[in-house]
Scaffold this motif. Structure first.
Motif, mmCIF file in Angstrom:
data_model
loop_
_atom_site.group_PDB
_atom_site.id
_atom_site.type_symbol
_atom_site.label_atom_id
_atom_site.label_comp_id
_atom_site.label_asym_id
_atom_site.label_seq_id
_atom_site.Cartn_x
_atom_site.Cartn_y
_atom_site.Cartn_z
ATOM 1 N N LEU A 132 43.888 49.180 47.794
ATOM 2 C CA LEU A 132 43.716 48.175 49.065
ATOM 3 C C LEU A 132 42.709 47.491 48.699
ATOM 4 O O LEU A 132 41.755 47.729 48.150
ATOM 5 N N ALA A 133 42.918 46.184 49.452
ATOM 6 C CA ALA A 133 42.017 44.970 48.916
ATOM 7 C C ALA A 133 42.050 43.961 50.135
ATOM 8 O O ALA A 133 42.630 44.058 51.196
ATOM 9 N N VAL A 134 40.714 43.341 50.302
ATOM 10 C CA VAL A 134 40.622 42.450 51.505
ATOM 11 C C VAL A 134 40.089 40.989 50.734
ATOM 12 O O VAL A 134 40.008 40.891 49.648
ATOM 13 N N MET A 135 40.368 40.114 51.516
ATOM 14 C CA MET A 135 40.086 38.597 51.057
ATOM 15 C C MET A 135 38.723 38.336 51.334
ATOM 16 O O MET A 135 38.096 38.648 52.052
ATOM 17 N N THR A 136 38.349 37.445 50.286
ATOM 18 C CA THR A 136 36.880 36.977 50.238
ATOM 19 C C THR A 136 36.815 35.744 49.673
ATOM 20 O O THR A 136 36.965 35.865 48.380
ATOM 21 N N GLY A 137 36.858 34.693 50.429
ATOM 22 C CA GLY A 137 36.928 33.493 49.689
ATOM 23 C C GLY A 137 38.682 33.075 49.037
ATOM 24 O O GLY A 137 39.375 33.545 49.917
ATOM 25 N N PRO A 149 49.448 60.143 38.805
ATOM 26 C CA PRO A 149 49.194 60.848 37.727
ATOM 27 C C PRO A 149 50.284 60.482 36.357
ATOM 28 O O PRO A 149 50.896 59.741 36.611
ATOM 29 N N ARG A 150 49.679 60.398 35.344
ATOM 30 C CA ARG A 150 50.070 60.156 34.319
ATOM 31 C C ARG A 150 50.508 58.616 33.939
ATOM 32 O O ARG A 150 51.400 57.960 33.474
ATOM 33 N N ARG A 151 49.898 57.935 34.779
ATOM 34 C CA ARG A 151 49.520 56.319 34.691
ATOM 35 C C ARG A 151 48.521 55.634 34.126
ATOM 36 O O ARG A 151 47.539 56.402 34.593
ATOM 37 N N PRO A 152 48.528 54.621 33.656
ATOM 38 C CA PRO A 152 47.338 54.185 32.899
ATOM 39 C C PRO A 152 46.498 53.428 33.929
ATOM 40 O O PRO A 152 46.815 53.312 34.885
ATOM 41 N N ALA A 153 45.177 53.354 33.456
ATOM 42 C CA ALA A 153 44.316 52.772 34.664
ATOM 43 C C ALA A 153 44.633 51.377 34.555
ATOM 44 O O ALA A 153 44.973 50.712 33.792
ATOM 45 N N LEU A 154 44.250 50.702 35.654
ATOM 46 C CA LEU A 154 44.503 49.261 35.865
ATOM 47 C C LEU A 154 43.447 48.628 36.009
ATOM 48 O O LEU A 154 42.002 49.135 36.577
ATOM 49 N N ILE A 155 43.451 47.311 36.079
ATOM 50 C CA ILE A 155 42.095 46.616 36.322
ATOM 51 C C ILE A 155 41.837 46.442 37.630
ATOM 52 O O ILE A 155 40.597 46.177 38.073
ATOM 53 N N THR A 156 42.614 46.802 38.642
ATOM 54 C CA THR A 156 42.323 46.697 40.260
ATOM 55 C C THR A 156 41.490 47.863 40.480
ATOM 56 O O THR A 156 41.850 48.602 41.680
ATOM 57 N N ASP A 157 40.257 48.202 40.033
ATOM 58 C CA ASP A 157 39.581 49.191 40.443
ATOM 59 C C ASP A 157 38.611 48.832 41.446
ATOM 60 O O ASP A 157 38.366 47.662 41.812
#
Length: 281
Positions: A132-137, A149-157
């Protein structure tokens, strides 16, 4: 000894009585102690509830303010980035600083608290990571991340900011904004210069085409523009004014046996659920 009688006293006239009102008088409304601040906030609130930029005269008429006052306040807000003036249309809309306020609201967690169980359920149903994300600028700020499960970590932390024009969540929110607002945020190629993987729109026309497709499909897509080898679909979460308050996305690795349309449908259900929880009817 004779008694002198008292002199007769003059009658004391009755005091005039105040007329009794037919109905109890309502107390006079408190006047704002800082009129300029009150008027500024009223203008921002009015703009936030519009579907697109409006003329200064419309603001003045609706809020019953002098037009000169409205122009002065708009100029001050524009200097701080809270509003933008679209010269060609002679209209005013919310600026990037107003989106920063929305991001600040999100960082205080009410939206994250409401969205976390919904995103977790989406990740379980999809078998893929969701966020879930929000807009900021011109960016998106990730406030909830659920890794499958069993999926790699994403940059979208949680807490990560990425360019909105590159992400499925950002494109979903931009597609839900008025076109004039998108032009104000991305007026030229310089505003689209940020690239992560060498992919993504480089000109406003390319971004407009992506957003047009998102409106047609009902969801936005991203293919390797945030991280090579990963794809995403995103759907906007709309508030009571039909404004994109956030967006929910599902991300999966290339080669996974998934149906993108099916994942988009699950994301749309989750977005509709969160929209209802934040007040949309």
């Amino acid at each position: 000894m004779s008694v002198i009688p008292d002199k007769p006293r003059a009658p004391i006239p009755d005091k005039p009585r105040a007329p009794i009102p037919d109905k109890p008088q309502a107390p006079a409304p408190d006047r704002p102690k800082v009129p300029a601040a009150d008027q500024t906030l009223r203008i921002l609130s009015f703009l936030a509830h519009q579907r697109g930029p409006v003329a200064a005269q419309t603001i003045a008429t609706h809020l019953e303010l002098p037009r000169s006052t409205v122009y002065h306040l708009l100029a001050a807000m524009a200097a701080h980035g809270f509003v933008v003036h679209l010269d060609g249309d002679r209209r005013w809309g919310l600026g990037t600083a107003a989106f920063e306020l929305a991001g600040g609201y999100a960082r205080q967690e009410p939206l994250a608290r409401l969205g976390r169980p919904i995103v977790a359920q989406l990740a379980d149903r999809a078998g893929e990571s969701a966020h879930l994300a929000v807009m900021t600028g011109r960016d998106v700020l990730y406030i909830v991340e659920e890794r499958a499960p069993r999926r790699p970590a994403l940059i979208t932390d949680v807490g990560v900011r990425l360019p909105a024009h590159l992400t499925a969540t950002g494109r979903a929110m931009l597609a839900a904004l008025p076109r004039e607002q998108v032009r104000a945020l991305f007026p030229d190629a310089a505003a689209l210069s940020t690239q992560r993987t060498g992919r993504g729109p480089g000109r406003p026309g390319e971004l407009r085409e992506l957003l047009r497709q998102a409106r047609t499909d009902g969801y936005a897509t991203e293919d390797g523009e945030v991280t090579l080898g990963f794809r995403s679909v995103g759907v906007a979460v709309r508030d009571h004014a039909d404004w994109p308050a956030a967006a929910i996305a599902v991300t999966w690795p290339d080669g996974a046996d998934v149906d993108p349309d099916g994942l988009a449908a699950l994301a749309a259900e989750a977005a509709a659920d969160l929209s209802r929880r934040i007040g949309r009817r």
